[in-house]
Design a protein around this motif. Structure first.
Motif, PDB file in Angstrom:
ATOM      1  N   LEU A  93      -5.832   4.962  -1.105  1.00 20.87           N
ATOM      2  CA  LEU A  93      -6.562   6.219  -0.938  1.00 20.87           C
ATOM      3  C   LEU A  93      -6.724   6.541   0.546  1.00 20.87           C
ATOM      4  CD1 LEU A  93      -9.384   5.999  -3.664  1.00 20.87           C
ATOM      5  CD2 LEU A  93      -7.604   7.762  -3.486  1.00 20.87           C
ATOM      6  N   GLN A  94      -7.016   5.512   1.337  1.00 16.72           N
ATOM      7  CA  GLN A  94      -7.156   5.706   2.778  1.00 16.72           C
ATOM      8  C   GLN A  94      -5.831   6.189   3.386  1.00 16.72           C
ATOM      9  OE1 GLN A  94      -8.634   2.066   4.482  1.00 16.72           O
ATOM     10  NE2 GLN A  94     -10.572   2.153   3.367  1.00 16.72           N
ATOM     11  N   LYS A  95      -4.737   5.573   2.946  1.00  9.10           N
ATOM     12  CA  LYS A  95      -3.420   5.971   3.467  1.00  9.10           C
ATOM     13  C   LYS A  95      -3.106   7.425   3.098  1.00  9.10           C
ATOM     14  CE  LYS A  95       0.555   5.607   1.543  1.00  9.10           C
ATOM     15  NZ  LYS A  95       1.245   6.877   1.887  1.00  9.10           N
ATOM     16  N   ASP A  96      -3.458   7.808   1.852  1.00  6.86           N
ATOM     17  CA  ASP A  96      -3.203   9.176   1.406  1.00  6.86           C
ATOM     18  C   ASP A  96      -4.018  10.197   2.194  1.00  6.86           C
ATOM     19  OD1 ASP A  96      -1.414   8.228  -0.427  1.00  6.86           O
ATOM     20  OD2 ASP A  96      -2.811   8.266  -2.128  1.00  6.86           O
ATOM     21  N   LYS A  97      -5.106   9.721   2.813  1.00  7.39           N
ATOM     22  CA  LYS A  97      -5.935  10.607   3.649  1.00  7.39           C
ATOM     23  C   LYS A  97      -5.475  10.552   5.109  1.00  7.39           C
ATOM     24  CE  LYS A  97     -10.053  10.384   0.754  1.00  7.39           C
ATOM     25  NZ  LYS A  97     -11.463   9.920   0.647  1.00  7.39           N
ATOM     26  N   ASN A  98      -4.241  10.008   5.298  1.00  9.65           N
ATOM     27  CA  ASN A  98      -3.596   9.966   6.628  1.00  9.65           C
ATOM     28  C   ASN A  98      -4.332   9.107   7.650  1.00  9.65           C
ATOM     29  OD1 ASN A  98      -1.474  11.701   5.846  1.00  9.65           O
ATOM     30  ND2 ASN A  98      -2.830  13.476   6.129  1.00  9.65           N
ATOM     31  N   ILE A  99      -4.861   7.988   7.172  1.00  6.39           N
ATOM     32  CA  ILE A  99      -5.459   7.025   8.107  1.00  6.39           C
ATOM     33  C   ILE A  99      -4.358   6.522   9.048  1.00  6.39           C
ATOM     34  CG2 ILE A  99      -5.060   5.024   6.598  1.00  6.39           C
ATOM     35  CD1 ILE A  99      -7.689   3.863   7.579  1.00  6.39           C
ATOM     36  N   SER A 100      -4.696   6.231  10.298  1.00  6.17           N
ATOM     37  CA  SER A 100      -3.690   5.734  11.247  1.00  6.17           C
ATOM     38  C   SER A 100      -3.283   4.315  10.882  1.00  6.17           C
ATOM     39  CB  SER A 100      -4.243   5.752  12.670  1.00  6.17           C
ATOM     40  OG  SER A 100      -5.237   4.737  12.825  1.00  6.17           O
ATOM     41  N   ALA A 101      -2.095   3.922  11.324  1.00  3.96           N
ATOM     42  CA  ALA A 101      -1.610   2.565  11.057  1.00  3.96           C
ATOM     43  C   ALA A 101      -2.558   1.531  11.672  1.00  3.96           C
ATOM     44  CB  ALA A 101      -0.203   2.387  11.614  1.00  3.96           C
TER      45      ALA A 101
ATOM     46  N   SER B 139       2.179   6.317  12.137  1.00  9.18           N
ATOM     47  CA  SER B 139       1.857   6.359  10.708  1.00  9.18           C
ATOM     48  C   SER B 139       2.263   5.013  10.117  1.00  9.18           C
ATOM     49  CB  SER B 139       2.630   7.482  10.018  1.00  9.18           C
ATOM     50  OG  SER B 139       4.001   7.134   9.917  1.00  9.18           O
ATOM     51  N   PRO B 140       1.635   4.574   9.007  1.00  7.08           N
ATOM     52  CA  PRO B 140       2.019   3.302   8.385  1.00  7.08           C
ATOM     53  C   PRO B 140       3.512   3.221   8.075  1.00  7.08           C
ATOM     54  CG  PRO B 140      -0.032   4.083   7.436  1.00  7.08           C
ATOM     55  CD  PRO B 140       0.472   5.177   8.333  1.00  7.08           C
ATOM     56  N   GLU B 141       4.073   4.323   7.557  1.00  5.42           N
ATOM     57  CA  GLU B 141       5.504   4.328   7.210  1.00  5.42           C
ATOM     58  C   GLU B 141       6.378   4.132   8.449  1.00  5.42           C
ATOM     59  OE1 GLU B 141       3.449   6.685   3.974  1.00  5.42           O
ATOM     60  OE2 GLU B 141       3.316   6.557   6.158  1.00  5.42           O
ATOM     61  N   LYS B 142       6.020   4.846   9.535  1.00  4.09           N
ATOM     62  CA  LYS B 142       6.807   4.728  10.765  1.00  4.09           C
ATOM     63  C   LYS B 142       6.689   3.326  11.366  1.00  4.09           C
ATOM     64  CE  LYS B 142       6.931   9.558  12.251  1.00  4.09           C
ATOM     65  NZ  LYS B 142       6.424  10.542  13.238  1.00  4.09           N
TER      66      LYS B 142
ATOM     67  N   ILE C 148       0.847  -1.191   0.000  1.00  3.74           N
ATOM     68  CA  ILE C 148       0.000   0.000   0.000  1.00  3.74           C
ATOM     69  C   ILE C 148       0.890   1.251   0.000  1.00  3.74           C
ATOM     70  CG2 ILE C 148      -1.634   1.323   1.414  1.00  3.74           C
ATOM     71  CD1 ILE C 148      -2.658  -1.575   2.318  1.00  3.74           C
ATOM     72  N   ILE C 149       1.989   1.200   0.751  1.00  2.00           N
ATOM     73  CA  ILE C 149       2.943   2.319   0.777  1.00  2.00           C
ATOM     74  C   ILE C 149       3.687   2.411  -0.553  1.00  2.00           C
ATOM     75  CG2 ILE C 149       5.065   3.179   1.870  1.00  2.00           C
ATOM     76  CD1 ILE C 149       4.017   1.795   4.484  1.00  2.00           C
ATOM     77  N   ASN C 150       4.091   1.233  -1.084  1.00  6.28           N
ATOM     78  CA  ASN C 150       4.841   1.187  -2.346  1.00  6.28           C
ATOM     79  C   ASN C 150       4.462  -0.070  -3.127  1.00  6.28           C
ATOM     80  OD1 ASN C 150       6.656   1.190  -4.444  1.00  6.28           O
ATOM     81  ND2 ASN C 150       8.435   0.657  -3.169  1.00  6.28           N
ATOM     82  N   PRO C 151       3.537   0.046  -4.086  1.00 10.15           N
ATOM     83  CA  PRO C 151       3.079  -1.133  -4.838  1.00 10.15           C
ATOM     84  C   PRO C 151       4.189  -1.843  -5.618  1.00 10.15           C
ATOM     85  CG  PRO C 151       1.663   0.764  -5.242  1.00 10.15           C
ATOM     86  CD  PRO C 151       2.868   1.272  -4.519  1.00 10.15           C
ATOM     87  N   HIS C 152       5.324  -1.178  -5.797  1.00  8.81           N
ATOM     88  CA  HIS C 152       6.398  -1.775  -6.593  1.00  8.81           C
ATOM     89  C   HIS C 152       7.447  -2.486  -5.730  1.00  8.81           C
ATOM     90  CE1 HIS C 152       4.468   0.376  -9.750  1.00  8.81           C
ATOM     91  NE2 HIS C 152       4.737   1.553  -9.192  1.00  8.81           N
ATOM     92  N   ASP C 153       7.103  -2.732  -4.469  1.00  8.74           N
ATOM     93  CA  ASP C 153       7.982  -3.473  -3.552  1.00  8.74           C
ATOM     94  C   ASP C 153       7.818  -4.973  -3.835  1.00  8.74           C
ATOM     95  OD1 ASP C 153       9.170  -4.816  -1.403  1.00  8.74           O
ATOM     96  OD2 ASP C 153       8.611  -3.270   0.049  1.00  8.74           O
TER      97      ASP C 153
END
Length: 591
Positions: free
Chosen positions: A450-458, A503-506, A378-383
């Motif tokens: 889309l949810q992640k881009d709207k800053n949904i919590s992890a 955050s998902p990234e963190k 979701i963070i990077n589809p090309h992983d």
């Protein structure tokens, strides 16, 4: 020059006739085994080929070989029961090779094909193996063992299993020893050894016990064991064989190795007081005696739940490292893998390096790793690494994607210079279901992105991944064993508690931060079973809780031995951590 105590000298210098050596925790049994072999060769001029040494694990066998090789002995016969049996069968041109071993997928296909799609293969095979270790087959009266299936069902599966193996020329690990026992009985005196030494005899089963009778017709049997540390009765081992050694082998000598060279005095005394409740009336029972007459530290932690326990244990570990600076001398031991989860998470938060035996990290569990892989995509589809980790699950909507299709996808990805995710949504599929599934998968990922881009919590993203990709349904369908299923469903809830306000990234960065510079110099987390034979300055026995430890489905005596093994791993400092108050083992231990 090594100085030996009187008990050790008796064992080392023992020549002919049977000897039972009851080797307590930390009593130097490995040294005694090595020195007895040396004594047989150098003092009594026994040929190396006339000596057979059997160990419980291949690691112990390898260690024994290395030590003897350093001493110049390379022809002593050494191995586990399975290895010894395999070598003897090969001498009769009976080869038990890997390609002839029945595979897990064959068993599952066999049982599902018998008309029951939801089958607990682990339960059935565990039951079958247990019976075979007592030389019982599907026509015999069964030994008592708990199962979720009726006796009629178990007989049917047992018969189906044995007939399938016979029809296809296949074997399992239990067959190794049964075949060897049959061969030895048909060839009496052909394969016998003048001197046989057995390590960890408390973990021998009936078949192994009978093998010893065939392998040692000379009666020069030397068994080292500690009935207090028998851990494998659930597999069919029986400590009564070692406890009744004098009845099994005529003219026996029983030697107690009582001096504990490992632990501080109070750690030894408390362990004695605990186990004596269970074995004090055994005719050969003897208290361990601490060589170190200084007291160590014994603490009892009481926590309301596993989360609180994890915080408290991790805080103490952090303090120990600050004071002693030696993480490798700290071990956390547990009865159930679930009890390591919160300790692991707290160590990770504190950036304390740790290693989990058998790679049992919570974050590497199949379902948890799968959820984390979805999050990475979701963070990077090309992983591509995340895609391949996710693909291992083969859950909805990719349930119709076989392994061979993954090979085609990798080829397509390479030729067209696309990521695996791009390949999934751009490939042409001959199977309509696969094309539909790929389209559905793309839709799920896009919606969650889309949810992640709207800053949904992890935390909420994890919840939505579990719902969208039907992780609960996947677990219920895949795991037929009730305990496995419940623990894995619980792990989904536990994961959510680890990701609050991140955050998902963190959160992904946090989980991925393993950073192990030196696997050796870090805190060890392991089951008590895996800790057998090991020792550390600082031991934490966690998750002591009635119904969990001692476990409600196990015999109390089995659980008591497990607890005893846990507390006797400590050299200087011991923490026993209970969930809730007045748990049985803690009460018995502190009294």
């Amino acid at each position: 020059m090594i100085k030996f105590n009187p008990g050790q000298l008796l064992a080392i210098n023992h020549h002919t006739q049977p000897a039972a050596v009851i080797a307590g925790a930390g009593s130097g049994k490995s040294t005694v085994l090595i020195e007895r072999i040396r004594n047989l060769i150098e003092t009594h001029f026994v040929s190396e080929q006339d000596i057979l040494a059997i160990s419980f694990t291949s690691n112990t066998a390898d260690e024994l070989k290395k030590k003897l090789k350093k001493m110049g002995y390379v022809d002593v016969n050494i191995g586990t029961f399975h290895a010894v049996c395999g070598r003897l069968l090969a001498k009769e041109n009976i080869f038990v090779t890997f390609d002839k071993m029945i595979k897990e997928w064959q068993i599952e296909k066999l049982f599902v094909g018998s008309g029951n799609e939801k089958i607990d293969t682990k339960d059935i095979i565990g039951f079958i193996s247990y019976q075979k270790n007592y030389l019982r087959t599907y026509t015999d009266e069964f030994m008592v063992k708990e199962s979720n299936y009726s006796e009629i069902e178990l007989r049917r599966y047992f018969k189906l299993y044995e007939e399938f193996k016979n029809k296809n020329g296949l074997h399992d690990f239990d067959d190794y020893m049964i075949m060897c026992l049959d061969m030895l009985k048909k060839n009496p005196n052909k394969y016998t050894y003048e001197f046989v030494l057995v390590d960890e005899h408390q973990d021998s089963n009936l078949v192994q016990n009978l093998l010893l009778k065939e392998l040692c017709k000379s009666n020069n049997m030397f068994c080292v064991f500690d009935y207090r540390q028998a851990l494998y009765t659930f597999r069919g081992s029986n400590p009564e064989y070692c406890m009744n050694f004098a009845d099994e082998w005529k003219d026996s000598t029983v030697i107690n190795l009582d001096i504990n060279y490992r632990s501080a005095r109070n750690i030894v005394d408390k362990a004695n007081g605990f186990i004596k409740r269970y074995y004090g009336d055994y005719e050969h029972y003897s208290d361990a005696i601490a060589h170190n007459q200084k007291d160590g530290s014994i603490k009892i932690y009481t926590s309301a739940n596993r989360e609180q326990e994890g915080i408290r244990v991790a805080n103490q570990i952090e303090k120990l490292i600050a004071e002693q600076g030696n993480p490798k001398e700290i071990a956390v031991l547990y009865r159930l893998n679930a009890h390591s989860v919160f300790v692991e998470n707290e160590l990770k938060k504190k950036d304390i390096e740790y290693d989990i035996t058998n790679d049992g990290s919570f974050f590497k569990r199949k379902e948890i790793a799968g959820i984390l892989a979805y999050m990475k995509l979701i963070i990077n589809p090309h992983d591509d690494g995340a895609f391949l980790e996710m693909f291992k699950l083969r859950n909805q909507p990719l349930a119709y994607f076989p392994e061979k299709l993954l090979t085609e996808m990798k080829k397509f990805s390479g030729v067209n210079d696309m990521s695996m995710y791009e390949t999934l949504i751009n490939m042409k599929y001959s199977d309509y279901r696969q094309a539909k599934s790929a389209e559905q998968f793309e839709g799920y990922i896009n919606r969650l992105r889309l949810q992640k881009d709207k800053n949904i919590s992890a935390e909420h993203l994890v919840e939505n991944i579990i719902k969208v990709f039907q992780m609960e349904e996947y677990i219920v369908d895949k795991y037929k064993n009730k305990e496995d299923r419940e623990e894995r469903l619980e792990s989904l809830e536990v994961l959510k508690t680890f990701v609050k306000s991140n955050s998902p990234e963190k959160f992904i960065a946090y989980v991925s931060n393993t950073k192990r510079k030196n696997k050796e110099n870090c805190v060890k987390l392991m089951s008590i079973h895996a800790s057998k034979g090991l020792e550390f300055d600082n031991i934490f026995v966690v998750g002591v809780e009635d119904k969990k430890f001692p476990h409600e489905k196990s015999d109390l005596i089995d659980e008591a031995r497990l607890f005893y093994v846990g507390v006797t791993r400590a050299r200087e400092n011991l923490v026993v951590s209970e969930i809730g108050e007045r748990n049985r083992f803690v009460e018995e231990y502190i009294k």
